[in-house]
Scaffold this motif. Structure first.
Motif, PDB file in Angstrom:
ATOM      1  N   LYS A 324      15.948 -40.395   0.437  1.00 32.28           N
ATOM      2  CA  LYS A 324      16.537 -41.631   0.931  1.00 32.28           C
ATOM      3  C   LYS A 324      16.332 -42.774  -0.040  1.00 32.28           C
ATOM      4  O   LYS A 324      16.849 -43.872   0.181  1.00 32.28           O
ATOM      5  CB  LYS A 324      15.931 -41.975   2.295  1.00 32.28           C
ATOM      6  CG  LYS A 324      16.238 -40.945   3.376  1.00 32.28           C
ATOM      7  CD  LYS A 324      15.645 -41.364   4.711  1.00 32.28           C
ATOM      8  CE  LYS A 324      15.957 -40.339   5.790  1.00 32.28           C
ATOM      9  NZ  LYS A 324      15.391 -40.720   7.104  1.00 32.28           N
ATOM     10  N   ASP A 325      15.546 -42.570  -1.089  1.00 30.86           N
ATOM     11  CA  ASP A 325      15.276 -43.603  -2.079  1.00 30.86           C
ATOM     12  C   ASP A 325      16.420 -43.632  -3.078  1.00 30.86           C
ATOM     13  O   ASP A 325      16.707 -42.631  -3.739  1.00 30.86           O
ATOM     14  CB  ASP A 325      13.948 -43.316  -2.785  1.00 30.86           C
ATOM     15  CG  ASP A 325      13.526 -44.475  -3.675  1.00 30.86           C
ATOM     16  OD1 ASP A 325      14.333 -45.418  -3.828  1.00 30.86           O
ATOM     17  OD2 ASP A 325      12.412 -44.424  -4.207  1.00 30.86           O
ATOM     18  N   ALA A 326      17.080 -44.804  -3.198  1.00 34.20           N
ATOM     19  CA  ALA A 326      18.223 -44.909  -4.099  1.00 34.20           C
ATOM     20  C   ALA A 326      17.827 -44.736  -5.552  1.00 34.20           C
ATOM     21  O   ALA A 326      18.668 -44.422  -6.396  1.00 34.20           O
ATOM     22  CB  ALA A 326      18.917 -46.260  -3.896  1.00 34.20           C
ATOM     23  N   THR A 327      16.544 -44.942  -5.867  1.00 28.82           N
ATOM     24  CA  THR A 327      16.110 -44.789  -7.249  1.00 28.82           C
ATOM     25  C   THR A 327      15.818 -43.329  -7.602  1.00 28.82           C
ATOM     26  O   THR A 327      15.590 -43.009  -8.763  1.00 28.82           O
ATOM     27  CB  THR A 327      14.853 -45.630  -7.510  1.00 28.82           C
ATOM     28  OG1 THR A 327      13.774 -45.148  -6.707  1.00 28.82           O
ATOM     29  CG2 THR A 327      15.113 -47.096  -7.182  1.00 28.82           C
ATOM     30  N   GLN A 328      15.785 -42.431  -6.609  1.00 26.07           N
ATOM     31  CA  GLN A 328      15.561 -41.009  -6.863  1.00 26.07           C
ATOM     32  C   GLN A 328      16.921 -40.342  -7.083  1.00 26.07           C
ATOM     33  O   GLN A 328      17.700 -40.178  -6.152  1.00 26.07           O
ATOM     34  CB  GLN A 328      14.843 -40.362  -5.670  1.00 26.07           C
ATOM     35  CG  GLN A 328      13.472 -40.938  -5.384  1.00 26.07           C
ATOM     36  CD  GLN A 328      12.437 -40.530  -6.425  1.00 26.07           C
ATOM     37  OE1 GLN A 328      12.637 -39.592  -7.178  1.00 26.07           O
ATOM     38  NE2 GLN A 328      11.325 -41.243  -6.466  1.00 26.07           N
ATOM     39  N   VAL A 329      17.215 -39.996  -8.330  1.00 25.64           N
ATOM     40  CA  VAL A 329      18.508 -39.389  -8.671  1.00 25.64           C
ATOM     41  C   VAL A 329      18.256 -38.116  -9.465  1.00 25.64           C
ATOM     42  O   VAL A 329      17.118 -37.794  -9.844  1.00 25.64           O
ATOM     43  CB  VAL A 329      19.374 -40.369  -9.476  1.00 25.64           C
ATOM     44  CG1 VAL A 329      19.709 -41.606  -8.660  1.00 25.64           C
ATOM     45  CG2 VAL A 329      18.681 -40.774 -10.777  1.00 25.64           C
ATOM     46  N   TYR A 330      19.349 -37.397  -9.748  1.00 22.62           N
ATOM     47  CA  TYR A 330      19.252 -36.123 -10.452  1.00 22.62           C
ATOM     48  C   TYR A 330      20.080 -36.167 -11.731  1.00 22.62           C
ATOM     49  O   TYR A 330      21.173 -36.737 -11.762  1.00 22.62           O
ATOM     50  CB  TYR A 330      19.733 -34.973  -9.564  1.00 22.62           C
ATOM     51  CG  TYR A 330      18.835 -34.720  -8.395  1.00 22.62           C
ATOM     52  CD1 TYR A 330      17.797 -33.805  -8.483  1.00 22.62           C
ATOM     53  CD2 TYR A 330      19.002 -35.423  -7.195  1.00 22.62           C
ATOM     54  CE1 TYR A 330      16.957 -33.586  -7.404  1.00 22.62           C
ATOM     55  CE2 TYR A 330      18.169 -35.205  -6.122  1.00 22.62           C
ATOM     56  CZ  TYR A 330      17.142 -34.273  -6.230  1.00 22.62           C
ATOM     57  OH  TYR A 330      16.305 -34.063  -5.170  1.00 22.62           O
ATOM     58  N   ILE A 331      19.534 -35.555 -12.762  1.00 22.03           N
ATOM     59  CA  ILE A 331      20.259 -35.391 -14.023  1.00 22.03           C
ATOM     60  C   ILE A 331      20.108 -33.940 -14.463  1.00 22.03           C
ATOM     61  O   ILE A 331      19.338 -33.165 -13.876  1.00 22.03           O
ATOM     62  CB  ILE A 331      19.722 -36.339 -15.117  1.00 22.03           C
ATOM     63  CG1 ILE A 331      18.245 -36.025 -15.412  1.00 22.03           C
ATOM     64  CG2 ILE A 331      19.925 -37.791 -14.737  1.00 22.03           C
ATOM     65  CD1 ILE A 331      17.727 -36.732 -16.635  1.00 22.03           C
ATOM     66  N   TRP A 332      20.860 -33.567 -15.495  1.00 27.51           N
ATOM     67  CA  TRP A 332      20.827 -32.197 -16.014  1.00 27.51           C
ATOM     68  C   TRP A 332      20.331 -32.222 -17.447  1.00 27.51           C
ATOM     69  O   TRP A 332      20.745 -33.046 -18.259  1.00 27.51           O
ATOM     70  CB  TRP A 332      22.206 -31.571 -15.925  1.00 27.51           C
ATOM     71  CG  TRP A 332      22.680 -31.413 -14.513  1.00 27.51           C
ATOM     72  CD1 TRP A 332      23.340 -32.349 -13.773  1.00 27.51           C
ATOM     73  CD2 TRP A 332      22.504 -30.275 -13.677  1.00 27.51           C
ATOM     74  NE1 TRP A 332      23.591 -31.887 -12.516  1.00 27.51           N
ATOM     75  CE2 TRP A 332      23.094 -30.586 -12.418  1.00 27.51           C
ATOM     76  CE3 TRP A 332      21.921 -29.017 -13.844  1.00 27.51           C
ATOM     77  CZ2 TRP A 332      23.111 -29.704 -11.360  1.00 27.51           C
ATOM     78  CZ3 TRP A 332      21.951 -28.128 -12.784  1.00 27.51           C
ATOM     79  CH2 TRP A 332      22.533 -28.466 -11.557  1.00 27.51           C
ATOM     80  N   VAL A 333      19.421 -31.286 -17.734  1.00 28.79           N
ATOM     81  CA  VAL A 333      18.776 -31.213 -19.045  1.00 28.79           C
ATOM     82  C   VAL A 333      19.064 -29.833 -19.640  1.00 28.79           C
ATOM     83  O   VAL A 333      19.020 -28.818 -18.929  1.00 28.79           O
ATOM     84  CB  VAL A 333      17.255 -31.454 -18.925  1.00 28.79           C
ATOM     85  CG1 VAL A 333      16.569 -31.254 -20.266  1.00 28.79           C
ATOM     86  CG2 VAL A 333      16.982 -32.850 -18.385  1.00 28.79           C
ATOM     87  N   LEU A 334      19.360 -29.807 -20.949  1.00 25.19           N
ATOM     88  CA  LEU A 334      19.619 -28.539 -21.636  1.00 25.19           C
ATOM     89  C   LEU A 334      18.330 -28.055 -22.287  1.00 25.19           C
ATOM     90  O   LEU A 334      17.729 -28.738 -23.114  1.00 25.19           O
ATOM     91  CB  LEU A 334      20.704 -28.728 -22.703  1.00 25.19           C
ATOM     92  CG  LEU A 334      21.081 -27.478 -23.492  1.00 25.19           C
ATOM     93  CD1 LEU A 334      21.643 -26.402 -22.572  1.00 25.19           C
ATOM     94  CD2 LEU A 334      22.082 -27.822 -24.584  1.00 25.19           C
ATOM     95  N   ASN A 335      17.911 -26.871 -21.903  1.00 29.46           N
ATOM     96  CA  ASN A 335      16.704 -26.248 -22.453  1.00 29.46           C
ATOM     97  C   ASN A 335      17.099 -24.887 -23.027  1.00 29.46           C
ATOM     98  O   ASN A 335      17.120 -23.884 -22.316  1.00 29.46           O
ATOM     99  CB  ASN A 335      15.646 -26.101 -21.366  1.00 29.46           C
ATOM    100  CG  ASN A 335      14.325 -25.594 -21.906  1.00 29.46           C
ATOM    101  OD1 ASN A 335      14.147 -25.459 -23.121  1.00 29.46           O
ATOM    102  ND2 ASN A 335      13.381 -25.298 -21.013  1.00 29.46           N
ATOM    103  N   GLY A 336      17.432 -24.867 -24.328  1.00 29.89           N
ATOM    104  CA  GLY A 336      17.938 -23.629 -24.945  1.00 29.89           C
ATOM    105  C   GLY A 336      19.310 -23.314 -24.394  1.00 29.89           C
ATOM    106  O   GLY A 336      20.257 -24.093 -24.555  1.00 29.89           O
TER     107      GLY A 336
END
Length: 393
Positions: A324-336
């Motif tokens: 519910k926290d607007a500052t908690q978001v998701y991103i995608w990271v490339l690892n190999g």
């Protein structure tokens, strides 16, 4: 000879056909390449923009308490004045006549008071010896007290009349600069209902203020002490600095747009800022100097299902529906060859860059988007001397 021409023509046609084959029929299917960026350490801020007007910090208006004709004016626009300096003189002839009349009335009243005192003293002696009645004694006493009161009343009138004469000389109440002069010699000043303004004086033009009109949608982020910068049309290459001093609670509504007047302190040591200039203002509501930054478009990226042929996609982190926290978001990271989802907590977001507070380090490869890469295997066509070379990618 003719045979050689036919052979050359056939060779050219064959080369063109071979080039067209490799160019259009042997083209490999376009590939998808991930675009990544590492987080950077840098400055980020959130700002509010507004327009306003440059004004002196403190302006004093000088008026006249009396009605009279201006005789002399000793200052003009932009004149520097000191406290107590004579600015103008009004005609005092009628007021002086009033003073002379009141003085005559005072002399008459004082003479009458002396006579009434002498009369009372006689009546007092006669009353003590029983020669006059108590009524006659009290009449003499009352007349004497009335004469004394009359003297005091006329003295007050004389003070008022003399003060009015003194008001014919207009002095500066402060040190400063004359911003406006509203009168000229020969002009009549009428002070019957209100005090007319003769001069307007700015106390200190090395300290100016900007009255900014901040939109109601932005005023919640503005507070006292925040850093500001602004420009004026007269000096487009100069950036002036200031500080939020106060926010006035009284709103202004223009064409259904509600704004709040916000006062900004603005030093003016170079005296470039002049009253009335229009300022384009930037208010820095939040600032971080050494922030971990990623591009804002990384928050909008989501991997396509077609990437599963080339990469392994891992749905890391918590379920977004639980956060519910607007500052908690998701991103995608490339690892190999693996695409991993990470949950991060963000701070300032200026729609170009985003401050990352937790969940990421400087060595992560953050995915910000994809690009399409097309490739050909037509090496024979590329080396043909009869065709132009394709531009390299």
């Amino acid at each position: 000879m003719k045979r050689n021409k036919i052979i050359i023509s056939i060779a050219v046609i064959a080369a063109i056909a071979l080039a067209l084959f490799f160019l259009f029929f042997n083209k490999k299917q376009d590939g998808v390449q991930l675009e990544t960026e590492k987080p950077k350490i840098g400055y980020i801020s959130e700002t509010v923009t507004a327009t306003g007007t440059v004004q002196p910090v403190d302006t004093t208006t000088v008026g006249s308490r009396i009605s009279a004709t201006i005789e002399e004016v000793y200052v003009d626009f932009n004149s520097k004045v000191k406290k107590g300096q004579l600015l103008a003189v009004l005609d005092k002839s009628l007021l002086q006549a009033t003073v002379d009349q009141v003085k005559a009335n005072l002399a008459e009243a004082e003479s009458n008071a002396i006579y009434q005192k002498s009369n009372f003293n006689r009546q007092d002696q006669l009353y003590k010896t029983g020669s006059v009645s108590r009524a006659e004694y009290e009449i003499a006493l009352n007349t004497y007290n009335t004469s004394k009161a009359a003297v005091n009343s006329i003295k007050a009138q004389l003070y008022s009349a003399e003060r009015n004469v003194s008001f014919t000389r207009i002095y500066s109440p402060v040190d400063g600069v004359i911003l406006s002069r509203s009168v000229s010699p020969g002009q009549t000043v009428a002070a019957s209902f209100n005090t007319p303004t003769l001069f307007s004086i700015a106390k200190d033009i090395t300290k100016m203020q900007v009255e900014a009109a901040v939109d109601e949608a932005d005023i919640g982020d503005v507070s006292n002490g925040q850093r500001t910068t602004f420009t004026v049309d007269a000096y487009l290459n100069d950036v002036f600095k200031g500080t939020v001093k106060s926010i006035r609670l009284r709103p202004t509504t223009t064409s259904n747009v509600v704004t709040y007047t916000t006062i900004l302190d603005a030093p003016n040591d170079a005296l470039k800022l002049k009253p009335g200039m229009t300022a384009s203002i930037t208010i820095y509501t939040k600032e971080v100097n050494k922030a971990l930054l990623i591009p804002a478009k990384a928050l909008k990226y989501s991997p396509d299902s077609t990437l599963s042929k080339k990469y392994t996609i891992e749905q890391g982190g918590e379920n977004t529906s639980k956060s519910k926290d607007a500052t908690q978001v998701y991103i995608w990271v490339l690892n190999g060859n693996t695409i991993v989802r990470k949950q991060i907590r963000t701070g300032i977001n200026n729609n170009t860059q985003v401050e990352v507070l937790t969940g990421l380090d400087a060595n992560d490869h953050v995915i910000i988007g994809t690009s399409t890469v097309a490739s050909n295997t037509g090496t024979a066509a590329a080396s043909s001397p009869f065709l132009p070379q394709r531009p390299k990618r």
